[in-house]
Design a protein around this motif. Structure first.
Motif, PDB file in Angstrom:
ATOM      1  N   LYS A   2       0.804  -1.215   0.000  1.00  0.00           N
ATOM      2  CA  LYS A   2       0.000   0.000   0.000  1.00  0.00           C
ATOM      3  C   LYS A   2       0.837   1.266   0.000  1.00  0.00           C
ATOM      4  N   LYS A   3       2.092   1.197   0.498  1.00  0.00           N
ATOM      5  CA  LYS A   3       2.924   2.396   0.562  1.00  0.00           C
ATOM      6  C   LYS A   3       3.136   2.971  -0.836  1.00  0.00           C
ATOM      7  N   MET A   4       3.460   2.114  -1.791  1.00  0.00           N
ATOM      8  CA  MET A   4       3.683   2.592  -3.154  1.00  0.00           C
ATOM      9  C   MET A   4       2.409   3.212  -3.710  1.00  0.00           C
ATOM     10  N   LYS A   5       1.287   2.585  -3.438  1.00  0.00           N
ATOM     11  CA  LYS A   5       0.013   3.109  -3.899  1.00  0.00           C
ATOM     12  C   LYS A   5      -0.248   4.483  -3.285  1.00  0.00           C
ATOM     13  N   LEU A  41      -1.212  12.749   7.023  1.00  0.00           N
ATOM     14  CA  LEU A  41      -1.565  11.337   7.105  1.00  0.00           C
ATOM     15  C   LEU A  41      -0.675  10.491   6.195  1.00  0.00           C
ATOM     16  N   VAL A  42      -0.380  10.975   4.996  1.00  0.00           N
ATOM     17  CA  VAL A  42       0.507  10.232   4.092  1.00  0.00           C
ATOM     18  C   VAL A  42       1.879  10.050   4.742  1.00  0.00           C
ATOM     19  N   GLU A  43       2.411  11.116   5.322  1.00  0.00           N
ATOM     20  CA  GLU A  43       3.722  11.033   5.961  1.00  0.00           C
ATOM     21  C   GLU A  43       3.702  10.044   7.129  1.00  0.00           C
ATOM     22  N   MET A  44       2.667  10.105   7.949  1.00  0.00           N
ATOM     23  CA  MET A  44       2.566   9.188   9.082  1.00  0.00           C
ATOM     24  C   MET A  44       2.416   7.744   8.608  1.00  0.00           C
ATOM     25  N   HIS A  45       1.568   7.546   7.632  1.00  0.00           N
ATOM     26  CA  HIS A  45       1.336   6.209   7.085  1.00  0.00           C
ATOM     27  C   HIS A  45       2.645   5.613   6.579  1.00  0.00           C
ATOM     28  N   ASN A  46       3.391   6.402   5.827  1.00  0.00           N
ATOM     29  CA  ASN A  46       4.633   5.885   5.262  1.00  0.00           C
ATOM     30  C   ASN A  46       5.664   5.581   6.349  1.00  0.00           C
ATOM     31  N   LYS A  47       5.706   6.376   7.412  1.00  0.00           N
ATOM     32  CA  LYS A  47       6.611   6.074   8.535  1.00  0.00           C
ATOM     33  C   LYS A  47       6.241   4.747   9.190  1.00  0.00           C
ATOM     34  N   VAL A  48       4.935   4.537   9.388  1.00  0.00           N
ATOM     35  CA  VAL A  48       4.489   3.298  10.025  1.00  0.00           C
ATOM     36  C   VAL A  48       4.761   2.104   9.104  1.00  0.00           C
ATOM     37  N   VAL A  49       4.524   2.262   7.814  1.00  0.00           N
ATOM     38  CA  VAL A  49       4.816   1.183   6.867  1.00  0.00           C
ATOM     39  C   VAL A  49       6.301   0.841   6.910  1.00  0.00           C
ATOM     40  N   ASP A  70      -6.760   3.245   2.274  1.00  0.00           N
ATOM     41  CA  ASP A  70      -8.027   3.478   1.568  1.00  0.00           C
ATOM     42  C   ASP A  70      -8.521   4.915   1.776  1.00  0.00           C
ATOM     43  N   ILE A  71      -8.421   5.418   3.011  1.00  0.00           N
ATOM     44  CA  ILE A  71      -8.834   6.797   3.297  1.00  0.00           C
ATOM     45  C   ILE A  71      -7.943   7.780   2.539  1.00  0.00           C
ATOM     46  N   ILE A  72      -6.641   7.519   2.544  1.00  0.00           N
ATOM     47  CA  ILE A  72      -5.695   8.376   1.827  1.00  0.00           C
ATOM     48  C   ILE A  72      -5.998   8.375   0.336  1.00  0.00           C
ATOM     49  N   ASN A  73      -6.221   7.196  -0.216  1.00  0.00           N
ATOM     50  CA  ASN A  73      -6.494   7.101  -1.653  1.00  0.00           C
ATOM     51  C   ASN A  73      -7.790   7.812  -2.031  1.00  0.00           C
ATOM     52  N   SER A 101      -5.406   8.001  15.211  1.00  0.00           N
ATOM     53  CA  SER A 101      -5.083   6.586  15.350  1.00  0.00           C
ATOM     54  C   SER A 101      -3.585   6.355  15.154  1.00  0.00           C
ATOM     55  N   TYR A 102      -3.028   6.974  14.128  1.00  0.00           N
ATOM     56  CA  TYR A 102      -1.597   6.833  13.874  1.00  0.00           C
ATOM     57  C   TYR A 102      -0.763   7.474  14.975  1.00  0.00           C
TER      58      TYR A 102
END
Length: 113
Positions: A2-5, A41-49, A70-73, A101-102
């Motif tokens: 999902k990170k690439m997406k 959110l994108v930055e946080m998501h990618n850090k967690v990934v 899904d929310i980001i997309n 949540s993150y």
């Protein structure tokens, strides 16, 4: 993964922002809030990934990662002129819930923000 997406959707969002910055049924303030929350959110998501991949936690975190992706997309595919005040607020609420949540997830995992 999902990170690439999410990264690809980030580029789509940037293009959409530049093309739709002048229109829309929402205020500039609301649009800017959406952009800021999306970016955060994108930055946080990618850090967690990254953390999950480095620590073999992807399987145990897959549901959380997929939900946020899904929310980001969805946010990344949204154009300003398609939003009214209520739908923009609903999207902000979703983004902020994911950010919250993150925040908790990152704190528990010891990931710097």
């Amino acid at each position: 993964m999902k990170k690439m997406k999410v990264l690809i959707m980030g580029f789509v969002m940037v293009i959409a922002l530049s093309l739709t910055a002048c229109g829309g049924g929402i205020s500039d303030e609301t649009w800017n809030k959406l952009q800021d929350d999306y970016t955060q959110l994108v930055e946080m998501h990618n850090k967690v990934v990254d953390y999950c991949e480095a620590n073999d936690l992807v399987d145990s975190m897959q549901e959380v990662l997929n939900t946020s992706a899904d929310i980001i997309n969805e946010a990344g595919e949204t154009e300003r002129e398609d939003l009214d005040k209520e739908s923009a607020q609903a999207m902000i609420d979703d983004l902020e819930a994911s950010i919250e949540s993150y925040n908790g997830t990152m704190k528990v995992l010891g990931i710097e923000q």
